[in-house]
Each structure stands twice: as C-alpha cells, then as structure tokens.
Design an enzyme around this catalytic site. Structure first.
Site, PDB file in Angstrom:
ATOM      1  CG  HIS A   1       0.517  -5.367  -0.403  1.00 54.98           C
ATOM      2  ND1 HIS A   1       1.489  -4.970   0.492  1.00 54.98           N
ATOM      3  CD2 HIS A   1       0.708  -4.602  -1.501  1.00 54.98           C
ATOM      4  CE1 HIS A   1       2.234  -4.021  -0.047  1.00 54.98           C
ATOM      5  NE2 HIS A   1       1.779  -3.771  -1.263  1.00 54.98           N
TER       6      HIS A   1
ATOM      7  CB  CYS B   1       5.558  -0.647  -7.388  1.00 49.05           C
ATOM      8  SG  CYS B   1       6.887  -1.738  -7.920  1.00 49.05           S
TER       9      CYS B   1
END
Ligand code: HMG
Ligand code: MG
Length: 289
Positions: free
Chosen positions: A206, A239
C-alpha cells in the site's frame, strides 16, 4: 491467482476521500464506487466504519454501502478498527474487512488511541467472527518504512508486528508506506522480511506517493513476487492522523506499470482515467480535461 495476474484494490473511496475536508455528497461516493467496479477493479474499499467524529468524511459509510448497486465478481470491502466497526460493516453489507495497526507505537496511539498490542487485542474477536462467517480479513500495518513521529522504521520492527498479525489467523498482510517515504532499496528488506513470515500471495503493498517514486517501488515489489497492490484513482488520498501524508499511488500508474510489464489487471485504463478525471474535477484538483 495466475502468475501473470496482479490484483489491485482500489482504495480511492476510502483512503482517497478520508482526508478531504469538504464532505463529498453520498451520490458522488456511490458513483465513484460503481464506476471503479465497472472499470474492472476487482476490489473496491468503499468506506470506513471508524468513529464518525474522527473521520467525518466517511460518517455515511452505511448509506454508501446501502446505495451501491453491487456488480458480480467485485469485492466491496470496508476499513474497520474493532468489533463495533466489524458489526456495522457486516450489517451494511461489506464483503471483506480491513483492520489496521502500525509498526510505530506513536502512530498507533494517534490513529487508533491504543498501542500496537492493544490493536491486536481488538482484532482477535473480529478475526474470530469474520472467520466463522466466511468474511475475508486483511490487516494493514502502517508506517512500514517511516513514521511521521518516530522517523525511520526497521524491517525488524515491521516483522515483529507482522508476526503478531499472522498469528491471528488466515489474513492478508497489507504493508502501508503511510507517508510515501520508500525508495526501491527499502522494498527489498521489507518484502524479504514479510515473505519469510507469510506466503507472498497474501502480501499487499500500500504505497503513498510523495516524490513520484512509488511506481519504482511497486516495480521492485513485483520483481520480488508481490502480486497485490492498493492504489487510488487519480492519486487521491492521505491520512488525517499522519501529518504530511500524501496521496496514494495513482491506480492508473500501477495499471500502466503492470500492463507494460506483461501482467493482467482486469482494469480498463480508459474507463479508469475517465473516472479519475471526474473525481479530481469534483474535488477541484485540476486535471479537468
Ligand atoms: P476509542 O475512542 O479508543 O474507542 O476509538 P472506545 O472503544 O474507547 O470507544 C469510545 C467511543 O467511540 C464509544 O462511544 C464507542 O461506541 C465509539 P461513546 O460510548 O463514548 O458514545 N466507537 C465507535 N463508534 C463507531 N464505530 C466504531 C467505534 N469504535 C468505538 N468502530 C477508534 C478507537 C479506533 C475507533 C478511533 O480512534 C477511530 O475511529 N480512529 C480513526 C482511525 C482512522 O480512521 N484512521 C484513518 C484510517 S487508517 C489509514 O489511513 C492508514 C492506511 O491507509 C494504511 C497506510 O496508509 O499505512 C489504512
Ligand atoms: Mg493509506
């Protein structure tokens, strides 16, 4: 999975949108998921069943799952932090769940309000329930190369968390370069350490993409046998709990890389790019041709 097949999970609707401050209307989230599935993405991470006050953008996860028309053959997954999130995800109709921990104690605390060991304890009842219901589980390990608070993370630190994760049961291990810090040389020790603990077919990479180097890292991982990647259409993402976290590697870049290297992804690049342009335009990021 055949050896020449690469499996891409499209995380744009979850990772791509979670950092956007302006809430995207539910109808547009539904359109995004449906178009990505229609473009051939074999798995779409639709949303997250976390605390709605911590990630307001994804507070409508139940509504999104309830509104999508599912296409046969596509896996519609959801990010969940604990059994409460798992129950919500199952009720909403998720096909698969993704848990998340970290190789960094500080990031774990900031992201999930508990230690790494605390996350593992939260995961036990989820893996048990999911296994008994036949729901596949993946577990993200964030900050596998660098943490925004602790700095460089060693492959030994990652391996010690991966060991705890694989001891939970039959799960996919998803290695998250949360702040896009990796260079190809970081990929070798990371994948070799992980591969020694879990079948490479269960390993996912990822990548976030800070310096435009994520596709070079993906190429290195492909050479080391990794056949599962996460990516986000148009390179959306970030994030909220990792300062400076950039977008995910763009799905179109990973698809191009794979097709150039002779791998099949099942994804139609033309349809994918049309969707990426539409969502980028919607988010007013330019690239609106
Ligand atoms: P907590 O506060 O420690 O949880 O949150 P708690 O068990 O102490 O419960 C406190 C309250 O939260 C309770 O409500 C619970 O019901 C509620 P109250 O009784 O006070 O009214 N609650 C929930 N509500 C809805 N859904 C739930 C849930 N759980 C508890 N699932 C928690 C812990 C992890 C839930 C919280 O810190 C949280 O939601 N954090 C958000 C984390 C997040 O979404 N981060 C971004 C995604 S991770 C990422 O982006 C990295 C990744 O992409 C990989 C990479 O790039 O490396 C995956
Ligand atoms: Mg991420």
């Amino acid at each position: 999975m055949t050896p020449d097949r690469v499996f891409i999970t499209e995380v744009g609707p979850r990772d791509g949108l979670q950092n956007e401050s302006v809430v995207v209307p539910l109808a547009d989230k539904v359109r995004l998921v449906e178009e990505l599935a229609a473009a051939g993405c074999p798995e779409v991470e639709v949303s997250a069943f976390v605390r709605p006050d911590r990630v307001p953008q994804l507070a409508d996860a139940t509504g999104v799952f309830g509104s999508i028309t599912k296409q046969p053959g596509t896996v519609y997954s959801a990010l969940v932090p604990n059994i409460q999130g798992f129950d919500r995800a199952c009720t909403a109709g998720a096909d698969k769940v993704s848990l998340f921990t970290a190789a960094s104690e500080t990031f774990s605390m900031r992201n999930t309000n508990t230690s790494v060991a605390g996350t593992i304890e939260r995961f036990r009842p989820v893996v048990e329930a999911a296994t008994s219901q036949g729901i596949p589980v993946r577990v993200y390990v964030s900050c596998v190369v660098e943490c925004p608070f602790e700095g460089k993370i060693s492959s030994e630190q990652v391996a010690s968390v991966v060991e705890q994760v694989v001891a939970l049961g039959d799960v996919e291990v998803d290695l998250g370069d949360t702040i896009g810090a990796s260079a190809p040389d970081d990929i070798d020790p990371l994948i070799l350490a992980t591969r020694s603990l879990v079948d490479v077919d269960r390993v996912v990479l990822h990548l976030h993409d800070t310096h435009g180097g994520a596709t070079a890292c993906a190429r290195r991982a492909l050479e080391l046998g990794v056949r599962r990647f996460d990516a986000s259409c148009g390179g959306l993402g970030g994030c909220p709990f990792a300062p400076g976290a950039p977008g995910n590697v763009a799905t179109e870049d990973i698809v191009t890389l794979c097709h150039e290297m002779g791998y099949d992804t099942g994804i139609d690049p033309v349809q994918l790019v049309a969707t990426s342009k539409w969502i980028q335009n919607l988010l007013r990021r330019g690239n609106t041709n």
